[in-house]
Motif scaffolding. Structure first.
Motif, short mmCIF file in Angstrom:
data_model
loop_
_atom_site.label_atom_id
_atom_site.label_comp_id
_atom_site.label_asym_id
_atom_site.label_seq_id
_atom_site.Cartn_x
_atom_site.Cartn_y
_atom_site.Cartn_z
N ILE A 263 76.05 50.21 96.28
CA ILE A 263 74.87 50.98 95.88
C ILE A 263 73.81 50.88 96.97
CG2 ILE A 263 72.88 50.98 94.30
CD1 ILE A 263 74.81 50.29 92.04
N ALA A 264 73.65 49.68 97.53
CA ALA A 264 72.67 49.49 98.60
C ALA A 264 73.01 50.28 99.86
CB ALA A 264 72.56 48.00 98.93
N LEU A 265 74.29 50.67 100.00
CA LEU A 265 74.73 51.45 101.16
C LEU A 265 74.66 52.96 100.92
CD1 LEU A 265 77.84 49.30 102.18
CD2 LEU A 265 75.54 49.24 103.17
N GLY A 266 74.31 53.37 99.69
CA GLY A 266 74.13 54.79 99.42
C GLY A 266 75.17 55.44 98.55
N VAL A 267 76.01 54.64 97.86
CA VAL A 267 77.02 55.19 96.96
C VAL A 267 76.41 55.45 95.59
CG1 VAL A 267 79.23 54.74 95.82
CG2 VAL A 267 78.90 54.06 98.21
N ASP A 268 76.85 56.54 94.94
CA ASP A 268 76.31 56.94 93.65
C ASP A 268 77.27 56.73 92.48
OD1 ASP A 268 73.90 58.27 94.87
OD2 ASP A 268 75.46 59.53 95.75
N MET A 269 78.59 56.79 92.74
CA MET A 269 79.57 56.79 91.66
C MET A 269 80.68 55.79 91.97
SD MET A 269 79.87 60.95 91.41
CE MET A 269 80.94 61.00 89.97
N PHE A 270 81.12 55.07 90.92
CA PHE A 270 82.17 54.07 91.06
C PHE A 270 83.14 54.16 89.88
CE2 PHE A 270 78.29 52.45 92.94
CZ PHE A 270 78.69 51.89 94.13
N ASP A 271 84.37 53.72 90.11
CA ASP A 271 85.33 53.50 89.03
C ASP A 271 86.20 52.32 89.40
OD1 ASP A 271 88.49 54.44 89.43
OD2 ASP A 271 87.10 55.20 90.95
N CYS A 272 86.75 51.63 88.41
CA CYS A 272 87.68 50.54 88.68
C CYS A 272 88.31 50.11 87.36
CB CYS A 272 86.95 49.37 89.32
SG CYS A 272 88.06 48.09 89.95
N VAL A 273 89.57 49.69 87.41
CA VAL A 273 90.24 49.17 86.22
C VAL A 273 89.88 47.71 85.96
CG1 VAL A 273 92.19 50.75 86.46
CG2 VAL A 273 92.31 48.48 87.51
N MET A 274 89.17 47.09 86.89
CA MET A 274 88.92 45.65 86.83
C MET A 274 88.28 45.16 85.52
SD MET A 274 87.15 43.32 89.77
CE MET A 274 88.45 43.81 90.91
N PRO A 275 87.24 45.83 85.00
CA PRO A 275 86.62 45.28 83.78
C PRO A 275 87.55 45.23 82.59
CG PRO A 275 85.66 47.40 84.39
CD PRO A 275 86.48 46.96 85.54
N THR A 276 88.41 46.23 82.43
CA THR A 276 89.33 46.21 81.28
C THR A 276 90.58 45.39 81.58
OG1 THR A 276 90.11 48.38 82.05
CG2 THR A 276 88.56 48.34 80.21
N ARG A 277 91.10 45.47 82.79
CA ARG A 277 92.29 44.69 83.12
C ARG A 277 92.00 43.20 83.04
NH1 ARG A 277 95.13 46.29 88.57
NH2 ARG A 277 95.93 47.96 87.21
N ASN A 278 90.87 42.78 83.63
CA ASN A 278 90.52 41.37 83.57
C ASN A 278 90.18 40.92 82.15
OD1 ASN A 278 90.97 41.02 86.28
ND2 ASN A 278 88.82 41.07 86.87
N ALA A 279 89.60 41.83 81.37
CA ALA A 279 89.28 41.50 79.98
C ALA A 279 90.53 41.12 79.21
CB ALA A 279 88.58 42.68 79.31
N ARG A 280 91.62 41.84 79.44
CA ARG A 280 92.86 41.57 78.71
C ARG A 280 93.45 40.22 79.09
NH1 ARG A 280 93.49 46.99 80.18
NH2 ARG A 280 95.13 46.58 81.71
N HIS A 281 92.99 39.65 80.22
CA HIS A 281 93.45 38.32 80.64
C HIS A 281 92.39 37.25 80.39
CE1 HIS A 281 97.13 39.86 82.44
NE2 HIS A 281 96.42 40.83 82.98
#
Length: 376
Positions: A263-281
């Motif tokens: 975000i600090a570098l100028g990105v506006d949009m993100f996606d990742c499976v990490m929050p749900t994948r890690n949640a299942r573990h």
């Protein structure tokens, strides 16, 4: 689609803006929960709206094409009608999934021939076919068909792959501009910057992508195993070239720390499976740090998951109870953890947006990063 840039942070390149689509507005910076096969795993659409407060979610061309199939989605009236999520949606082109098949696919100038991971059936994705598939799926934002190179990747292959991605982009744009939405609302095509971790290739790709003049642009081929500093260097370079008046989407990234730094570098949009994948573990992100809920230290901790977030699952369930569910392999444990992690990610980008608008983003980022990155 329309993008309005509201404010840029004085001490970084962080931005706050608003994307407007026919299915609603998206306040940036934004994190997009991943719903690969038309569903965010273990999470109801009502929970996405009320608890997670998702403004946009993702689907995937490759997976939706194979299951349930385009005939089912079209008969339903598009993915919004099929899965009941009436806010904006984005579809990945399937390029990354085809890349992941490795021994099951063959890439040529024409496109990619591959075997389904489900039943071994043979299929052919070309830039034109992928545009047609995404038109039928009906997402508000669709992605150009590209090749995602692995890391490490030799320079010759990275350059040849990038140049083919650019040629494929021309074909994507031609097909997209020759067709219309099947469902009466507008769709937008985002090109994708490639070039592996080679700065000269990334620079050339960003300039080429920008020259197509589409309504938004994406950065692909990162978060595939390269060191974080390499990802930040490539992202910073590309963001300095892509037009400031259009949203920038960094694909597949990442950890909370990755998101704030980008975000600090100028990105506006993100996606990742990490929050749900890690949640299942059993890995839970909180405003105070990261919890491995499987650890014995939480066995008799009856405090809520994260009262600072204020959502239902954050305050209704104790750490001890969620630990019990995860240890017992109860589906509710994965559901609670997934809803919480997604809500945390949306809370984090919401806080980032608020501090960008308040003018103290950089100070806030430097204070919160050590806290949310710590292991509890």
């Amino acid at each position: 689609m329309d993008f309005k840039l509201e404010v840029t942070d004085a001490k970084s390149k962080a931005r706050a803006g608003v994307i407007t689509t026919d299915h609603g507005q998206i306040e940036t910076p934004i994190f997009m929960p991943v719903g690969t096969a038309g569903t965010v795993k273990t999470v109801h659409q009502r929970e996405l709206n009320e608890d997670v407060k998702a403004q946009i979610i993702l689907g995937n061309t490759y997976h939706l094409y194979l299951r349930p199939g385009l005939d089912v989605i079209e008969a339903a009236g598009g993915l919004h009608k099929f899965n009941g999520f009436e806010k904006p949606m984005l579809t990945d082109s399937g390029g990354y999934q085809v890349y992941s098949l490795k021994h099951r696919r063959k890439i040529t100038e024409e496109g990619v021939k591959f075997q389904s991971h489900i039943d071994g059936s043979r299929h052919n994705f070309t830039p034109e076919v992928v545009m047609d598939i995404q038109r039928t799926i009906g997402a508000d934002i669709i992605m150009a068909f590209d090749e995602c190179t692995p890391y490490p990747c030799d320079r010759k292959y990275a350059r040849e792959s990038m140049e083919m991605t650019h040629r494929w982009l021309k074909r994507c744009c031609d097909r997209f501009d020759q067709t219309e939405s099947k469902y009466g609302y507008s769709q937008t095509l985002f090109p994708i910057v490639q070039g592996s971790t080679y700065h000269d290739l990334r620079e050339k790709s960003a300039e080429t992508i920008a020259s197509f003049g589409r309504e938004g642009n994406a950065i692909g081929g990162l978060s595939v195993g390269e060191p974080a500093e390499m990802m930040y260097e490539s992202t910073d370079l590309v963001c300095s070239i892509l037009p400031a008046d259009k949203p920038r989407y960094l694909m597949g990234v990442g950890t909370p720390e990755n998101i704030l730094e980008c975000i600090a570098l100028g990105v506006d949009m993100f996606d990742c499976v990490m929050p749900t994948r890690n949640a299942r573990h059993g890995l839970i992100y909180t405003s105070e740090g990261i919890i491995n809920i499987k650890n014995k230290k939480w066995e008799k901790d009856f405090s809520p998951l994260d009262p600072n977030l204020g959502g239902y699952v954050d305050t209704a369930y104790s750490k001890a109870y969620v630990r019990h569910l995860v240890h017992s392999s109860e589906a509710l444990g994965a559901q609670i953890a997934s809803i919480h992690n997604l809500a945390f990610y949306l809370w984090l980008v919401g806080e980032a947006r608020a501090h960008i608008k308040a003018g103290d983003f950089s100070t806030w980022k430097n204070l919160i990063l050590p806290k949310i990155s710590s292991r509890l």
